[in-house]
Motif scaffolding. Sequence first.
Motif, PDB file in Angstrom:
ATOM      1  N   GLY A 228       0.814  -1.203   0.000  1.00 34.96           N
ATOM      2  CA  GLY A 228       0.000   0.000   0.000  1.00 34.96           C
ATOM      3  C   GLY A 228       0.850   1.257   0.000  1.00 34.96           C
ATOM      4  O   GLY A 228       1.786   1.378   0.795  1.00 34.96           O
ATOM      5  N   ILE A 229       0.555   2.183  -0.886  1.00 30.77           N
ATOM      6  CA  ILE A 229       1.176   3.521  -0.886  1.00 30.77           C
ATOM      7  C   ILE A 229       0.171   4.442  -0.206  1.00 30.77           C
ATOM      8  O   ILE A 229      -0.911   4.698  -0.747  1.00 30.77           O
ATOM      9  N   ILE A 230       0.522   4.937   0.969  1.00 30.95           N
ATOM     10  CA  ILE A 230      -0.434   5.651   1.809  1.00 30.95           C
ATOM     11  C   ILE A 230       0.115   7.026   2.198  1.00 30.95           C
ATOM     12  O   ILE A 230       1.290   7.328   1.980  1.00 30.95           O
ATOM     13  N   ASN A 231      -0.748   7.832   2.776  1.00 35.55           N
ATOM     14  CA  ASN A 231      -0.322   9.086   3.374  1.00 35.55           C
ATOM     15  C   ASN A 231       0.129   8.849   4.808  1.00 35.55           C
ATOM     16  O   ASN A 231      -0.393   7.969   5.504  1.00 35.55           O
ATOM     17  N   GLU A 232       1.116   9.628   5.247  1.00 37.63           N
ATOM     18  CA  GLU A 232       1.517   9.559   6.647  1.00 37.63           C
ATOM     19  C   GLU A 232       0.301   9.775   7.544  1.00 37.63           C
ATOM     20  O   GLU A 232      -0.542  10.638   7.275  1.00 37.63           O
ATOM     21  N   GLY A 233       0.217   8.981   8.593  1.00 39.16           N
ATOM     22  CA  GLY A 233      -0.913   9.069   9.497  1.00 39.16           C
ATOM     23  C   GLY A 233      -1.860   7.902   9.383  1.00 39.16           C
ATOM     24  O   GLY A 233      -2.674   7.653  10.275  1.00 39.16           O
ATOM     25  N   HIS A 234      -1.760   7.147   8.266  1.00 48.17           N
ATOM     26  CA  HIS A 234      -2.626   5.982   8.073  1.00 48.17           C
ATOM     27  C   HIS A 234      -1.894   4.666   8.354  1.00 48.17           C
ATOM     28  O   HIS A 234      -2.443   3.598   8.090  1.00 48.17           O
ATOM     29  N   GLU A 235      -0.672   4.737   8.867  1.00 47.17           N
ATOM     30  CA  GLU A 235       0.142   3.532   9.000  1.00 47.17           C
ATOM     31  C   GLU A 235      -0.540   2.439   9.830  1.00 47.17           C
ATOM     32  O   GLU A 235      -0.604   1.275   9.419  1.00 47.17           O
ATOM     33  N   ALA A 236      -1.022   2.805  11.013  1.00 47.09           N
ATOM     34  CA  ALA A 236      -1.593   1.796  11.916  1.00 47.09           C
ATOM     35  C   ALA A 236      -2.831   1.150  11.314  1.00 47.09           C
ATOM     36  O   ALA A 236      -2.997  -0.082  11.361  1.00 47.09           O
ATOM     37  N   GLU A 237      -3.668   1.960  10.697  1.00 40.04           N
ATOM     38  CA  GLU A 237      -4.900   1.428  10.109  1.00 40.04           C
ATOM     39  C   GLU A 237      -4.605   0.572   8.888  1.00 40.04           C
ATOM     40  O   GLU A 237      -5.163  -0.519   8.720  1.00 40.04           O
ATOM     41  N   ALA A 238      -3.713   1.065   8.018  1.00 42.72           N
ATOM     42  CA  ALA A 238      -3.405   0.334   6.785  1.00 42.72           C
ATOM     43  C   ALA A 238      -2.715  -0.996   7.081  1.00 42.72           C
ATOM     44  O   ALA A 238      -2.896  -1.975   6.342  1.00 42.72           O
ATOM     45  N   ALA A 239      -1.938  -1.048   8.143  1.00 43.68           N
ATOM     46  CA  ALA A 239      -1.198  -2.267   8.481  1.00 43.68           C
ATOM     47  C   ALA A 239      -2.124  -3.464   8.693  1.00 43.68           C
ATOM     48  O   ALA A 239      -1.710  -4.617   8.551  1.00 43.68           O
ATOM     49  N   LYS A 240      -3.386  -3.202   9.010  1.00 42.87           N
ATOM     50  CA  LYS A 240      -4.347  -4.286   9.222  1.00 42.87           C
ATOM     51  C   LYS A 240      -4.799  -4.909   7.913  1.00 42.87           C
ATOM     52  O   LYS A 240      -5.369  -5.999   7.914  1.00 42.87           O
ATOM     53  N   SER A 241      -4.532  -4.218   6.786  1.00 40.41           N
ATOM     54  CA  SER A 241      -5.074  -4.667   5.497  1.00 40.41           C
ATOM     55  C   SER A 241      -4.019  -4.953   4.438  1.00 40.41           C
ATOM     56  O   SER A 241      -4.335  -5.564   3.417  1.00 40.41           O
ATOM     57  N   VAL A 242      -2.803  -4.467   4.621  1.00 38.41           N
ATOM     58  CA  VAL A 242      -1.767  -4.665   3.603  1.00 38.41           C
ATOM     59  C   VAL A 242      -0.592  -5.438   4.186  1.00 38.41           C
ATOM     60  O   VAL A 242      -0.421  -5.495   5.408  1.00 38.41           O
ATOM     61  N   ASP A 243       0.215  -6.017   3.308  1.00 36.23           N
ATOM     62  CA  ASP A 243       1.377  -6.785   3.753  1.00 36.23           C
ATOM     63  C   ASP A 243       2.595  -5.900   3.944  1.00 36.23           C
ATOM     64  O   ASP A 243       3.432  -6.138   4.809  1.00 36.23           O
ATOM     65  N   HIS A 244       2.729  -4.883   3.091  1.00 35.87           N
ATOM     66  CA  HIS A 244       3.790  -3.882   3.192  1.00 35.87           C
ATOM     67  C   HIS A 244       3.161  -2.528   2.934  1.00 35.87           C
ATOM     68  O   HIS A 244       2.134  -2.416   2.256  1.00 35.87           O
ATOM     69  N   GLN A 245       3.781  -1.481   3.439  1.00 35.52           N
ATOM     70  CA  GLN A 245       3.274  -0.149   3.173  1.00 35.52           C
ATOM     71  C   GLN A 245       4.420   0.835   3.052  1.00 35.52           C
ATOM     72  O   GLN A 245       5.514   0.622   3.592  1.00 35.52           O
ATOM     73  N   PHE A 246       4.150   1.897   2.284  1.00 36.02           N
ATOM     74  CA  PHE A 246       5.101   2.988   2.159  1.00 36.02           C
ATOM     75  C   PHE A 246       4.310   4.272   2.315  1.00 36.02           C
ATOM     76  O   PHE A 246       3.383   4.537   1.546  1.00 36.02           O
ATOM     77  N   ALA A 247       4.680   5.068   3.307  1.00 33.41           N
ATOM     78  CA  ALA A 247       3.946   6.303   3.593  1.00 33.41           C
ATOM     79  C   ALA A 247       4.659   7.498   2.973  1.00 33.41           C
ATOM     80  O   ALA A 247       5.858   7.688   3.179  1.00 33.41           O
ATOM     81  N   ILE A 248       3.908   8.282   2.209  1.00 30.60           N
ATOM     82  CA  ILE A 248       4.457   9.523   1.652  1.00 30.60           C
ATOM     83  C   ILE A 248       4.099  10.677   2.577  1.00 30.60           C
ATOM     84  O   ILE A 248       3.099  10.623   3.299  1.00 30.60           O
ATOM     85  N   PRO A 249       4.894  11.748   2.583  1.00 30.51           N
ATOM     86  CA  PRO A 249       4.571  12.896   3.428  1.00 30.51           C
ATOM     87  C   PRO A 249       3.219  13.500   3.068  1.00 30.51           C
ATOM     88  O   PRO A 249       2.782  13.455   1.916  1.00 30.51           O
ATOM     89  N   ARG A 250       2.571  14.068   4.050  1.00 34.56           N
ATOM     90  CA  ARG A 250       1.271  14.692   3.851  1.00 34.56           C
ATOM     91  C   ARG A 250       1.393  15.926   2.959  1.00 34.56           C
ATOM     92  O   ARG A 250       2.281  16.758   3.143  1.00 34.56           O
TER      93      ARG A 250
END
Length: 610
Positions: free
Chosen positions: A546-568
Amino acid sequence: MCGIVGYIGNRESQPILLEGLKKLEYRGYDSAGIAVFTEQGLEITKTVGRLANLEGRLSDEPLRGTVGIGHTRWATHGKPSDANSHPHADESHKFSVVHNGIIENYLELKEELLQQGHRFVSETDTEVISHLVAVEYDGDIVKAVQRAVGKMRGAFALAVLTEYEPERLVAVRYASPLIIGIGDGEKFIASDIPAILEHTRDIYILNDGEMAVLTRDAVELMTIEGNFIAKDVFHVDWDLITAEKAGFDHFMLKEIYEQPKAYRDTMRGRISEDGRSVVLPELNMTPEILRGINRVHIVACGTAMHAGLVGKTIIEQLARIPVETDVASEYRYRSPIITPDTLVIVVSQSGETADTLAALREAQRCGARVLAITNVVGSSVAREADDVIITLAGPEIAVASTKAYTSQLIAFYLFGLYWAQTLGTKTADEVAHILAAMQSLPEQVEKILAQAETVKAVAEEISKHSNLFFIGRGLDYAVALEGSLKLKEISYIHSEAYAAGELKHGTLALIEDGIPVIALMTQEELYEKTLSNIKEVKARGAHVLGIINEGHEAEAAKSVDHQFAIPRTLTLLTPALSVVPLQLLSYYASLALGHDVDKPRNLAKSVTVE
């Protein structure tokens, strides 16, 4: 992005300058020239076109002397021509300058000089510098340069010489790279290390606001204000091939890392000093013309087309004008409805793309006004369009486009805001708010690049698969298309991008256990819907990044295997950030497979046939 060199020593300078320019020609190839102190005084030879043209001219009439400067040009101010080539001189022909960068207030300075009786022979900002130094000269070239630089705004790396002081070269850096080479009885100036590596491995790296005064036997380092400074000598232990890539393993990786500079350069001089409005003096479109346009067609190929898809949303959201996008190779053949009230925007990195040129000509034949967004001044697209916005990404060597694509996005943001402020569809405060966020983008890209190792680990895992998918909604879908293209063009892994909401309309049939899915979820208003789509592919065994916005890490971690957060950032600006990890993903996947990253099979940098 131009290349400059300088030499002072006991050897003939011409061959040293030419060899240095060969190593810098990747920085620009619109024209080249050298200035040398000869027995007859300061002499300049320069010519439009590749460096070979200059070599041919000099083979017949060489410039003999042991002090000189040289330049290879990437045109910004003024089309490629002999007159616009560097080095530039003042009217007395006693002062000469080579320059990499942009002088933002050159028109203001030029007007003052014209009122004083100066005459100019070129369209460039650089010629103004040579006149300015001549005006300020009172017997000390260093102080003259300092005073001249004090009047200039913008970005510049300069090498300056004067016939009055043939034993000194002056170099200045402000927001453009410059190094000083230290040899035995000789000294060098260059934009980049490869230009002088054959002669010395000991250098000073100038920082912004610093200058150097070179003689055969010494280098004086000081600030632009004249305060002397000390610096450590940097010893280069790279080989020449590595040096040409500035220490990077490939040009593509180098160009990915050059994106913060490309963003800054493309914005520089196009945002008012108070940061509240866009200034595009290069456009010939009057407010009346802009107000009379009622539809837009964006036409491009490949990566430029993906920039156009983002551009569609930018213009529609900011200017509230309806936009259609077309692949250039199809545009003419669908008999598009073109009227005098239509603006056709053609996008091309090289400015020579055959299909895009054909679309441009068809649009003009039908009476439309054409705006070109291109990276090359003097290209066919730039010459033939009614208006041009040059993206200042500098030459792009790798076949897979990175910094040219993101610079095209910056150009669309600038034009969309310019149009919005003309029409009044955005308030002055809204425009200023977006511009402030845009000016934070370079630093935010740097933050993403600092996390490259995170992407590398995922890319190496992806490289083991023969198929994968990208999904996203809204602007994320547009970026997903570009991410998918990048991956397949350099790694040869089959990948497809889909609008996430379309999964249930057929694509889910292709999801099987373990297949990688790259999910972009940076559009806040669509975040929950995209999350639901991710759960759909996860339920069928997909392995999701998942390519997400900073701040969604905890929530996204429940649904994706890996994540990369971009700055807001603002939702409209996310494509300028979210594409960067996808570029890195493609690069590292290709690397893991052992492919030629810079020269993928069957592809060319500029497609000049239909």
